[in-house]
Every structure is written in structure tokens, then in C-alpha cells.
Design an enzyme around this catalytic site. Structure first.
Site, PDB file in Angstrom:
ATOM      1  N   HIS A   1      16.721   6.854 -40.404  1.00 35.03           N
ATOM      2  CA  HIS A   1      17.212   7.749 -41.455  1.00 35.03           C
ATOM      3  C   HIS A   1      18.124   6.911 -42.355  1.00 35.03           C
ATOM      4  CE1 HIS A   1      16.531  11.806 -39.183  1.00 35.03           C
ATOM      5  NE2 HIS A   1      15.511  11.501 -39.959  1.00 35.03           N
TER       6      HIS A   1
ATOM      7  N   ASP B   1      22.521   9.627 -33.789  1.00 41.07           N
ATOM      8  CA  ASP B   1      22.265  11.051 -34.047  1.00 41.07           C
ATOM      9  C   ASP B   1      21.422  11.620 -32.914  1.00 41.07           C
ATOM     10  OD1 ASP B   1      23.431  10.349 -36.404  1.00 41.07           O
ATOM     11  OD2 ASP B   1      21.768  10.943 -37.710  1.00 41.07           O
TER      12      ASP B   1
ATOM     13  N   ASP C   1      20.833   7.153 -43.947  1.00 39.11           N
ATOM     14  CA  ASP C   1      22.288   7.023 -43.802  1.00 39.11           C
ATOM     15  C   ASP C   1      22.664   5.984 -42.742  1.00 39.11           C
ATOM     16  OD1 ASP C   1      21.135   9.073 -42.119  1.00 39.11           O
ATOM     17  OD2 ASP C   1      23.141   9.745 -41.548  1.00 39.11           O
TER      18      ASP C   1
END
Ligand code: ZN
Ligand code: ZN
Length: 312
Positions: free
Chosen positions: A66, A215, A68
Site C-alpha cells: 500500500h 497494517d 503509504d
């Protein structure tokens, strides 16, 4: 070496979106002369400048693809090249890491002056470094995603000085040889005898251990064997308890779930990061986690540094 400093710099602590005060995820761990990055979100290189910790990175471990968590690599690599880096840089990550590094080379039309390697890791695979190991574990984030455990080798047990003297070993170089695991000869003449290290050394003591989940949804039962007894558990805490349904839907954890994980994994200290930009005061997450975990809980601000001490 057992006396190395072990420092964790929270260069970026934001959730998916940056805020005026929080940068996307980037955690730097320094152990002795080694410097590792875990994730490298947008803006990481400026955070490294602000933290005055230099660009001498040995390796980057990415948790998942991802944006980020990896956008900062583009700028960082260009700066390293501009600064004349020649040492190789290895990027570790889950599935698609080879694609990522290939794309990075393709779009980076600048003349890359150092070799860049990609190494794909999966659940249970590990990287052996100088005196410690980084082990990957799978997490639940809706795409191939890893968390990482950095664990130091066990330290030697305590040396029983009085016991050694009682066995006829004089203080001095023979002490050092016993501490290094050698069997030595003590005494003189007819009293000359062997002294083995296990006679004077206590049981080996654990090194320090840091777990970074990246995450993830709540997953602690699946990683009990790999992530237990961490000195520092750095856990996704994107949402508070009122958004538990949203957390499950978007494959993230709540602060309370992070607290549960810290208890289940017997962590010593819990660090909550990746808090969503919707919360103006992420410190409120602490009370959620406190209901599930009795140890110290931190929500670091960007650029905060924690020094990890030995348990004893
Ligand atoms: Zn993220
Ligand atoms: Zn993500």
C-alpha cells in the site's frame, strides 16, 4: 554483542493519510552500527533529516504494497544515489517485492550508483544479521502482508566470579576465556584440573525483541509462537472501539484489539501507530488499549525515539 544500543525512531506514525503533524509509516531501528527501516512512507527522507540520523540504511523491510508504506523509497533512493552511495541496498518484502524493485529501477531514470536487491519473504522466513535475526510473519490485511520480529541472539548467562575463584581460577584472562565458552586448566602441579564454562556460567538470558505488525486485523492467536514476549509490540491501531466494524471491514485493528494482542503475546510495552487522520487526539486510543493491557502504552509522535533496555 550483548551491549549494543537498540533504538527505535518513529519517523512516521500516520495512518493511510498524512496529517500536518504525522507522516506515513516509517520506523527506523538502530542496533549498534546497523540501521534498518521498517516501511518507508512518503516524506521519510525529510523525517530522517529532522531526526538527524543520516541515510546509512543497511536494508528496508516493507510490510505490504500500500502506497503509504513504500512511497518514500523513491526519493530516498535518489538521494542516496546523489550522495554517492556505493554499498548495496536490499529491499525485503512480501510477494511483489521483485516487481517493485524492477519498477523502481525503470522509473528512476537517474543513474543509480549502487546495487539494489529484492528479497521476497513469507511467513516464518528470516534474515540473519550480525547478532540478531529479523523474522517475517503473515498478517491479515486483505493482500500479501507481513509483520516483522527483530530478535537478538540470547546473551551468555551471568559469570559466577566467587564460584570460579573457589574452583581455583585466579581473576584475570582465564575469566574471559571461561566467559567465551572455553574449558580452561586451573591450579598448579598435582592440583592442576579442568574447569568447564558450565560450572561457572548461569543460564543464557534472552536478548531484546521488537515486533512490528504493520497494517493488520486482530491476529494475535496466529502469531503466538513467533511474536510472544516482545519488549516492544508496535501494533496497528487505526481505529478506536466505536469503529470496530469498520476496522474489520478494512483489515485494520482497533486500539483495544492492539491491547488484547499485547496481553496475549505477553508484550512488555505496547506502541500504537497508524492512527487514522480522523482522530485529532490519538492519545484517546490509550484508554481503549488500557482496558485490555496493563503494561505501558505509548502513542508516539513523529520523530520520537525509544531506547529498548534489557529485561534484567
Ligand atoms: Zn497503511
Ligand atoms: Zn495497508
Amino acid at each position: 554483542m550483548s551491549g549494543e544500543t537498540l533504538q527505535v525512531y518513529f519517523l512516521g506514525t500516520a495512518g493511510a493519510l498524512p496529517t500536518p503533524t504525522r507522516t506515513p509509516p516509517c520506523i527506523m531501528i538502530r542496533r549498534g552500527s546497523d540501521t534498518l527501516l521498517f516501511d518507508c512512507g512518503e516524506g521519510a527522507q525529510q523525517q530522517m533529516m529532522r531526526a538527524r540520523c543520516g541515510f546509512a540504511i543497511n536494508a528496508i523491510f516493507v510490510t505490504h504494497w500500500h502506497a503509504d508504506h513504500f512511497l518514500g523509497i523513491f526519493g530516498l533512493v535518489q538521494t542516496m544515489s546523489f550522495n554517492g552511495r556505493t554499498e548495496p541496498l536490499t529491499i525485503y518484502g512480501p510477494e511483489w517485492v521483485h516487481d517493485f524493485v524492477r519498477i523502481l529501477r525503470q522509473v528512476a531514470r537517474f543513474n543509480l550508483k549502487f546495487p539494489m536487491e529484492s528479497v521476497e519473504l513469507g511467513h516464518g522466513s528470516w534474515v540473519r544479521l550480525d547478532g540478531y535475526t529479523v523474522t517475517a510473519f503473515s498478517v491479515s490485511h486483505g493482500l500479501p502482508s507481513l509483520g516483522y520480529v527483530l530478535e537478538e541472539d540470547p546473551r551468555p548467562g551471568r559469570f559466577d566470579r566467587e564460584g570460579a575463584i573457589a574452583l581455583g581460577v585466579p581473576p584475570g584472562p582465564l575469566f574471559g576465556r571461561l566467559q567465551r565458552g572455553e574449558t580452561i586448566m586451573a591450579g598448579t602441579g598435582t592440583d592442576r584440573h579442568e574447569v568447564r564454562p558450565e560450572q561457572v556460567m548461569g543460564v543464557r538470558r534472552p536478548g531484546r525483541k521488537i515486533v512490528y505488525t504493520g497494517d493488520t486485523r486482530a491476529i494475535h492467536t496466529q502469531i503466538l509462537d513467533i511474536a510472544h514476549d516482545a519488549d516492544l509490540l508496535i501494533h496497528d491501531a487505526t481505529y478506536d472501539e466505536s469503529e470496530a466494524a469498520r476496522a474489520a471491514e478494512f483489515y485494520h485493528a482497533t486500539a483495544a484489539q492492539a491491547g488484547e494482542a499485547a496481553t496475549a503475546l505477553n508484550a512488555r510495552t505496547l506502541v500504537l501507530i497508524h492512527t487514522s487522520s480522523r482522530y485529532t487526539d490519538p492519545q484517546a486510543h490509550v484508554s481503549d488499549a488500557k482496558a485490555r493491557f496493563s503494561g505501558p502504552i505509548l502513542v508516539p509522535n513523529d520523530l520520537e525515539m525509544i531506547e529498548v533496555a534489557f529485561r534484567d
